[in-house]
Design a protein around this motif. Sequence first.
Motif, PDB file in Angstrom:
ATOM      1  N   UNK A  21       0.907  -1.242   0.034  1.00 37.72           N
ATOM      2  CA  UNK A  21      -0.077  -0.118  -0.046  1.00 37.72           C
ATOM      3  C   UNK A  21       1.102   1.174   0.054  1.00 37.72           C
ATOM      4  N   UNK A  22       1.848   1.110   0.819  1.00 35.00           N
ATOM      5  CA  UNK A  22       2.919   2.367   0.928  1.00 35.00           C
ATOM      6  C   UNK A  22       3.696   2.432  -0.388  1.00 35.00           C
ATOM      7  N   UNK A  23       3.959   1.402  -0.858  1.00 34.21           N
ATOM      8  CA  UNK A  23       5.050   1.254  -2.181  1.00 34.21           C
ATOM      9  C   UNK A  23       4.158   1.979  -3.283  1.00 34.21           C
ATOM     10  N   UNK A  24       2.863   1.630  -3.368  1.00 36.85           N
ATOM     11  CA  UNK A  24       2.151   2.102  -4.419  1.00 36.85           C
ATOM     12  C   UNK A  24       1.929   3.769  -4.150  1.00 36.85           C
ATOM     13  N   UNK A  25       1.644   4.420  -2.981  1.00 40.43           N
ATOM     14  CA  UNK A  25       1.071   5.442  -2.598  1.00 40.43           C
ATOM     15  C   UNK A  25       2.073   6.514  -2.269  1.00 40.43           C
ATOM     16  N   UNK A  26       3.546   6.353  -2.221  1.00 46.89           N
ATOM     17  CA  UNK A  26       4.532   7.259  -1.753  1.00 46.89           C
ATOM     18  C   UNK A  26       4.955   8.172  -2.911  1.00 46.89           C
ATOM     19  N   UNK A  27       4.880   9.563  -2.352  1.00 44.22           N
ATOM     20  CA  UNK A  27       5.369  10.402  -3.314  1.00 44.22           C
ATOM     21  C   UNK A  27       6.589  11.459  -2.690  1.00 44.22           C
ATOM     22  N   UNK A  28       7.259  12.102  -3.482  1.00 46.66           N
ATOM     23  CA  UNK A  28       8.260  12.952  -2.842  1.00 46.66           C
ATOM     24  C   UNK A  28       9.663  12.706  -3.524  1.00 46.66           C
ATOM     25  N   UNK A  29      10.574  13.547  -3.072  1.00 46.08           N
ATOM     26  CA  UNK A  29      11.879  13.513  -3.523  1.00 46.08           C
ATOM     27  C   UNK A  29      12.574  12.220  -3.456  1.00 46.08           C
ATOM     28  N   UNK A  79      -4.427  -8.741  13.330  1.00 48.26           N
ATOM     29  CA  UNK A  79      -3.187  -8.056  12.860  1.00 48.26           C
ATOM     30  C   UNK A  79      -2.780  -7.094  14.109  1.00 48.26           C
ATOM     31  N   UNK A  80      -1.486  -6.937  14.155  1.00 50.80           N
ATOM     32  CA  UNK A  80      -0.905  -5.896  15.265  1.00 50.80           C
ATOM     33  C   UNK A  80      -0.530  -4.692  14.717  1.00 50.80           C
ATOM     34  N   UNK A  81      -0.502  -4.476  13.606  1.00 48.96           N
ATOM     35  CA  UNK A  81      -0.386  -3.284  12.814  1.00 48.96           C
ATOM     36  C   UNK A  81      -1.467  -2.200  12.917  1.00 48.96           C
ATOM     37  N   UNK A  82      -1.241  -1.292  13.258  1.00 50.46           N
ATOM     38  CA  UNK A  82      -2.182   0.015  13.274  1.00 50.46           C
ATOM     39  C   UNK A  82      -2.643   0.321  11.963  1.00 50.46           C
ATOM     40  N   UNK A  83      -3.527   1.278  12.049  1.00 43.07           N
ATOM     41  CA  UNK A  83      -4.166   1.684  10.757  1.00 43.07           C
ATOM     42  C   UNK A  83      -3.322   2.236   9.789  1.00 43.07           C
ATOM     43  N   UNK A  84      -3.257   1.939   8.635  1.00 46.26           N
ATOM     44  CA  UNK A  84      -2.330   2.498   7.506  1.00 46.26           C
ATOM     45  C   UNK A  84      -3.146   3.718   6.829  1.00 46.26           C
ATOM     46  N   UNK A  85      -2.452   5.003   6.644  1.00 42.22           N
ATOM     47  CA  UNK A  85      -3.296   6.164   6.172  1.00 42.22           C
ATOM     48  C   UNK A  85      -3.685   5.898   4.692  1.00 42.22           C
ATOM     49  N   UNK A  86      -4.760   6.312   4.325  1.00 40.74           N
ATOM     50  CA  UNK A  86      -5.382   6.250   3.167  1.00 40.74           C
ATOM     51  C   UNK A  86      -4.948   7.380   2.111  1.00 40.74           C
ATOM     52  N   UNK A  87      -4.725   7.084   1.018  1.00 41.51           N
ATOM     53  CA  UNK A  87      -4.113   7.623  -0.229  1.00 41.51           C
ATOM     54  C   UNK A  87      -2.653   8.170  -0.101  1.00 41.51           C
ATOM     55  N   UNK A  88      -2.453   9.162  -1.154  1.00 42.88           N
ATOM     56  CA  UNK A  88      -0.985   9.406  -1.233  1.00 42.88           C
ATOM     57  C   UNK A  88      -0.469   9.747  -0.007  1.00 42.88           C
ATOM     58  N   UNK A  89       1.098   9.515  -0.007  1.00 44.26           N
ATOM     59  CA  UNK A  89       1.771   9.662   1.420  1.00 44.26           C
ATOM     60  C   UNK A  89       3.217  10.274   1.264  1.00 44.26           C
TER      61      UNK A  89
END
Length: 156
Positions: free
Chosen positions: A36-44, A89-99
């Motif tokens: 999810x983060x792999x797909x949504x990460x943006x930035x330098x 799962x012990x992992x908390x909520x992952x933010x929605x959308x671009x990050x």
Amino acid sequence: MYVVKSPLSDANLATVSEALQGALVDLVDLALVAKQIHWNVVGPRFRSVHLQLDEVVSTARAHSDTVAERAAALGVSPDGRAATVAVGSGIGVTPEGWVDDSAAVRSIVDALGAVIARMRERIAATGEPDPVTQDVLIQVAGDLEKQHWMFQAENG
Ligand SMILES: [Fe+2]
């Protein structure tokens, strides 16, 4: 239904199966969260973070298979269904959308930290009942802690 006979006593098997099922759920979710983060990460730092996240996915997927098959080898049915993962799962909520890249790194550092803490509890719990399972979990923790280090260094 028991198809595979376990070499462990019932009491030890209960402890070990709880540890393996918990590890399975955490690792399946970790692979999903990292994608999810792999797909949504943006930035330098997009490219380095994007690629590094796929290493987490590969690690989590490989270890989820090892952990599930260790459970099966002990006669315990592994449960990797989405509904089971969502609840356990012990992992908390992952933010929605671009990050943005820094938040993406913080997010995976938190996810890895949560899974590692639980994995270390499982390592402590399984040493006496089944050192073979403990060895599997130690390998998992070692690889996750390596990823944890590298992502903390990303935001250092
Ligand atoms: Fe990809």
